[in-house]
Design a protein around this motif. Sequence first.
Motif, PDB file in Angstrom:
ATOM      1  N   ARG A   1       0.841  -1.192   0.000  1.00 32.14           N
ATOM      2  CA  ARG A   1       0.000   0.000   0.000  1.00 32.14           C
ATOM      3  C   ARG A   1       0.880   1.247   0.000  1.00 32.14           C
TER       4      ARG A   1
ATOM      5  N   ALA B   1       2.736   1.762  -3.254  1.00 30.68           N
ATOM      6  CA  ALA B   1       1.807   2.242  -4.280  1.00 30.68           C
ATOM      7  C   ALA B   1       1.617   3.740  -4.116  1.00 30.68           C
ATOM      8  N   HIS B   2       1.458   4.147  -2.866  1.00 33.00           N
ATOM      9  CA  HIS B   2       1.256   5.570  -2.608  1.00 33.00           C
ATOM     10  C   HIS B   2       2.503   6.360  -2.972  1.00 33.00           C
TER      11      HIS B   2
ATOM     12  N   ARG C   1       3.086   6.146  -6.894  1.00 30.77           N
ATOM     13  CA  ARG C   1       2.019   6.682  -7.745  1.00 30.77           C
ATOM     14  C   ARG C   1       1.810   8.169  -7.513  1.00 30.77           C
ATOM     15  N   THR C   2       2.014   8.596  -6.297  1.00 32.30           N
ATOM     16  CA  THR C   2       1.759  10.013  -6.003  1.00 32.30           C
ATOM     17  C   THR C   2       2.669  10.927  -6.823  1.00 32.30           C
TER      18      THR C   2
ATOM     19  N   ALA D   1      -3.952   6.457  -4.280  1.00 31.54           N
ATOM     20  CA  ALA D   1      -3.048   5.529  -4.965  1.00 31.54           C
ATOM     21  C   ALA D   1      -3.444   4.082  -4.695  1.00 31.54           C
TER      22      ALA D   1
ATOM     23  N   LYS E   1      -4.883   7.184  -8.500  1.00 34.11           N
ATOM     24  CA  LYS E   1      -3.710   7.910  -8.980  1.00 34.11           C
ATOM     25  C   LYS E   1      -2.779   6.935  -9.703  1.00 34.11           C
ATOM     26  N   PRO E   2      -2.104   7.386 -10.709  1.00 31.66           N
ATOM     27  CA  PRO E   2      -2.169   8.711 -11.342  1.00 31.66           C
ATOM     28  C   PRO E   2      -3.391   8.839 -12.235  1.00 31.66           C
TER      29      PRO E   2
END
Lengths: 500, 221
Positions: free
Chosen positions: A282, A285-286, A289-290, B80, B101-102
């Motif tokens: 998790r 991913a954050h 992706r952010t 995300a 996201k994205p």
Amino acid sequence: MAMATEPRRYSLKLWLTLPVILAFVVMGLITFFFLEQQIRSRLEAEFDAGLETRLRFFVTLTMYDAADPDEGRPEPDVEFDFEPHVMPEFARVEQASYFELWKGETTFARSRSMRDGHLARARVALGTLDLRDHRLPDGRAGRVATMRFLPAFDEDFGETPEVRAVTFAREHPGWQRPEMTIAVAVSRESLDNTLGYVDGLLGAGLLSLLLVVSLLIWLGTTLGLKPLAGLVHQLDAIRGDRLDARLAEHGLPREVAPLAGTMNQLLMRLEQAFERERLFSRNIAHELRTPIAELLSIGEVGAQWPEDPAANARFFADIAKIAHRMDLIISNLLMMARQESGLMTCAMEPVDLIDALRATTQRFRAELADEGVQLHLSAPERLVIEADRVCLDIVLSNLTSNAIHHGGADGERRTEVSRQGSTAELVFENPANGLVEHDLPLMFNRFWRKDAARSVGRHVGLGLPLVRALAEACGWTVSVQLTPSRRFRIAIANIRLAEV
Amino acid sequence: MRILIVEDSDALRNSLRHGLGRSGYAVDAVGDGAEGLSHGLTGVYDVVVLDLGLPRRDGLSVLTELRRADIKSHVLILSARDQIEDRVEGLRCGADDYLVKPFSFDELKARIEALLRRRYNDKARTLQLDGITLDTVARRVYARNGELDLTAREYAMLEALCRHRGQSLTRGQLIDKTSRSEHECSENAVDVLLSGLRRKLKSVGAGELIRTRRGFGFVVE
């Protein structure tokens, strides 16, 4: 994947019970036949003894009387003095017993029950008793006792048997007493019934014993294996999505309880590992992706409204920060991956730890000034250790940066270096700033950050995991603690001193 | 239309604020969950764009509290976390939409517009009244003789009045729907804006579109 076989407890019960049953059957048969033989022999012996008694009774009734013309006996002859009323079984027709007395080859007397029939005459030696099974005249199974004998002299010949023999020989020289044969036949049905009853009793008893023992073994095994079956049942219920399940440890036998305890420990560690992986997935991913979302949004918004120079300047500055952050994440992750896969080789060499610390502090002087904090160093003037320069630099940079940015607005930051025999220890200490005991083991999880730290853009939560990875690569140990005075302390120990 | 952005990434928050502001929305933007909840409870927002991984208070907790307080703002989650269980959880907690996201900025805008149409029970892309057509997607206004050149705030005001057709909106309500909270907008400024808007509408023969009801506010019949 190997296929599961039948439950072991079933085969265990079977393999415990079957041999016992077999052993019981064999022993039971041996016991049965032995006992049966013993009882049969005793009963038959007693039966035969009774039969013999009767036969001898008839022998005693057979006398060799002296001549008595008055009684129509001109010469000595055999006299059979049997009264049917004495032994009525020899007179009746139903359920009768039988006897026959031969004088020489001729029937001399026979029981009324015989009517016109005869008993088979066995050839026996004089004075010998013959006992054998025989079909009775009425068809019943019977037993016949036969004896050949010389009738005893009557008392008319004298007072004693010796006198009688002498008297007879004197009075009748050359005479011989006739040889008599007596056969007494009785039904053996009562004997056979008794034997049958005993056989039945023995057989039923042994069979019952066999059944009871088998049942007891089966029950005993079932009860004994019940805790194991219970454990298996609980294990069956554990699924990949239910790792919070635990095995009940209370009430288990001493032999099995450690197994349940160990399983629970493993389940707990597995659950923690899954949770760590879930959080890591998790978080990563954050974290990955952010920045991409940021770049995409900046790019699209900037492209749609390119005429705003102030906004564009801000966007370009943001792009640079984002790129730097992504570089930090990727570099740190790659370094940790190399260390974990064993690809990282540490080039250990003598390094002055104090010099390295001072150089790191110097590099961070701008940030120290920005945050308005100072880093106090307590260390000997010089301490040469064995270290990989690159790893040491990264470790010191991360620890210094953490001390500066995570120590809160106020509070002293301290760095201490001390000798511990042939090793050194390096400690960074700063205010705990909201950290609690529960946070300590989590600090080395990738991308973990204390909530307040999430707003600090430069830290991605990989610093301490990287510090530990590199420290361990150099053979050092890392530990964290909260002191009673609410300060956070991270110690790198077991740093080998260089031989200078 | 007023939008609240709750996003801890400075770069993303700023770019979204800039983009949505330029698109004609009144936008407030905060960087943590506690502030987001405070704004959500006290402000009047048509849409809340809510990140999940927030400091101080996580996004789902903020959403749960908003719904518990019966806040009817549409919530679009921006996250995300792309697993099905995350999306299901977000929607079950009361979100109206979930964007992973994205994402494309245009898609975000389109989803916000869809939520706004839903908010006003208006599934149509355009609003038509009295010879004026509002394209709510392109945020343009057309009259019989061509497009009306409105500023973003003028458009926002006209759209707010058109969406509340038949309903009087006070100056304060118009400020809420068209201004960012950090930009103090006085009631005089609203009068100036309305005056400019009426002038442009009059030039295309729709000068009587916006009526004043003394004591009640302004209304589009």
